[in-house]
Design an enzyme around this catalytic site. Structure first.
Site, mmCIF file in Angstrom:
data_model
loop_
_atom_site.group_PDB
_atom_site.id
_atom_site.type_symbol
_atom_site.label_atom_id
_atom_site.label_comp_id
_atom_site.label_asym_id
_atom_site.label_seq_id
_atom_site.Cartn_x
_atom_site.Cartn_y
_atom_site.Cartn_z
ATOM 1 N N CYS A 1 15.281 6.187 4.626
ATOM 2 C CA CYS A 1 13.883 5.962 4.929
ATOM 3 C C CYS A 1 13.011 5.768 3.404
ATOM 4 C CB CYS A 1 13.373 7.112 5.621
ATOM 5 S SG CYS A 1 11.660 6.959 6.049
ATOM 6 N N CYS B 1 9.877 7.431 3.596
ATOM 7 C CA CYS B 1 9.951 9.129 3.443
ATOM 8 C C CYS B 1 10.231 9.375 2.165
ATOM 9 C CB CYS B 1 11.001 9.679 4.491
ATOM 10 S SG CYS B 1 11.200 8.685 6.012
ATOM 11 N N ASP B 2 11.086 8.869 1.588
ATOM 12 C CA ASP B 2 11.719 9.436 0.198
ATOM 13 C C ASP B 2 11.357 8.519 -0.921
ATOM 14 O OD1 ASP B 2 12.915 11.329 1.814
ATOM 15 O OD2 ASP B 2 14.627 9.837 2.253
#
Ligand code: NAP
Length: 309
Positions: A131, A134-135
């Site tokens: 992701c 997300c990261d």
């Protein structure tokens, strides 16, 4: 005893919740391990009708939840661990609760597919991720070369997003043609920080000994030759697999685990309906998931009405 339990709070689950709530069925909605579903891992959603400027994936899901709750849907942040669909009422075990219900709408969605390498598993969260949203902004990826694996819309969306952070983004694809939509392709081809590595697969992720990602071993699928490519992160975006393990041997599924529905959203068990990415291997869009969630709710409502409930 519940009238309806909806399992999942992605687009399909929350739309099913909205429609069953408006039918006065007071649905119990179990959010599961990923409240909001896969859309919460995306950035801007540009193709959900009604949002000409695009809408943040998490915001869209929060709005859907609020709308369903407004009409009486009850959201519980529980994950279902066990189901018994062999007899009425159906029984679901979530944490320390056993829930009895007349009907179930399965909207458990899909999860990220993995490459299946041992090094991928060992380096997850140490540079291997599924992701970018997300990261991607983590310090370990800043101004470093990054690798995205895959040739679909997800891969190109991740690659475009990652060019904000990485020094260069390599998209490694196993063929020489992309599966992604034309608009995403054009955007990626125009981005000077994206480089495509065609006809190649990741044969290994380095370096397990250092306990962090330092590069990948790429294999050219045409020549069989391997080479090393230095990078600080590997973003795997090779599609999804349906989250249906809970229903093995209870609902009819195809060999890949997608639930088989007939006449719209009816599963092999009367009173159990299914919608969204756990059923759909074809379209897999937010709007088609929402549409099938609506259909499941209507099918469920008609079924309950036929019982006189
Ligand atoms: P996808 O369309 O199924 O693409 C998966 C990609 O990964 C394909 O290019 C596939 O290669 C490759 N792949 C699969 N298994 C692999 C493996 N073991 N090793 C290496 N490569 C592998 O999945 P997706 O990109 O996640 O998209 C899913 C759905 O969501 C699609 O319908 C897409 O349109 C939609 N989506 C839309 C947007 C948007 O519109 N902004 C964004 C994200 C996703 P092959 O091409 O060779 O099969």
């Amino acid at each position: 005893m519940e009238n309806v339990v909806v399992i999942g709070t992605g687009c399909a689950g929350l739309t099913a919740a909205l429609y069953t709530a408006r039918a006065n069925l007071s649905p119990l909605v179990l959010a599961g391990a990923m409240p909001g579903g896969l859309l919460t891992t995306t950035s801007i959603v540009e193709n959900f009708p009604g949002f000409p400027e695009g809408v943040d994936g998490t915001e869209l899901m929060m709005r859907m939840q609020k709308q369903a709750e407004k009409f009486g849907a009850r959201i519980a942040y529980d994950a279902v661990e066990k189901v018994d669909l062999s007899r009425q009422p159906f029984r679901l075990v979530a944490g320390d609760k056993t829930i009895e219900t007349r009907t179930v709408i399965v909207a458990t969605g899909a999860g990220h597919r993995h490459l299946g390498l041992e090094s991928e598993r060992l380096l997850e969260k140490k540079g291997v991720t599924y992701c970018a949203t997300c990261d991607g902004a983590l310090p370990m990826f800043r101004n470093k070369p990054l690798v995205v694996v895959g040739g679909g819309d997800s891969a190109l969306e991740e690659a475009n997003y990652l060019t904000r952070f990485g020094s260069r983004v390599f998209v490694v694809h196993r063929r020489d043609a992309l599966r992604a939509s034309k608009i995403m392709q054009e955007r990626a081809f125009k981005n000077p920080k994206i480089e495509f590595v065609w006809n190649s697969v990741v044969a290994d992720v380095l370096d397990v000994k250092q306990d962090r990602v330092t590069g990948v071993v790429l294999k050219d699928v045409k020549t069989g030759q391997t080479r090393r490519l230095d990078c600080a992160g590997v973003f795997v975006a090779i599609g999804h697999a349906p989250n249906t393990q809970l229903f093995v041997n209870q609902l009819e599924m195809d060999p890949d685990g997608y639930i088989i529905c007939k006449k719209g959203t009816l599963t092999s068990v009367t009173g159990v309906f299914a919608a969204g990415d756990c059923v759909d291997r074809n379209y897999r869009q937010a709007i088609t998931a929402a549409g099938s969630g609506c259909a499941a709710a209507i099918d469920c409502e008609r079924y309950l009405a036929s019982l006189g409930a």
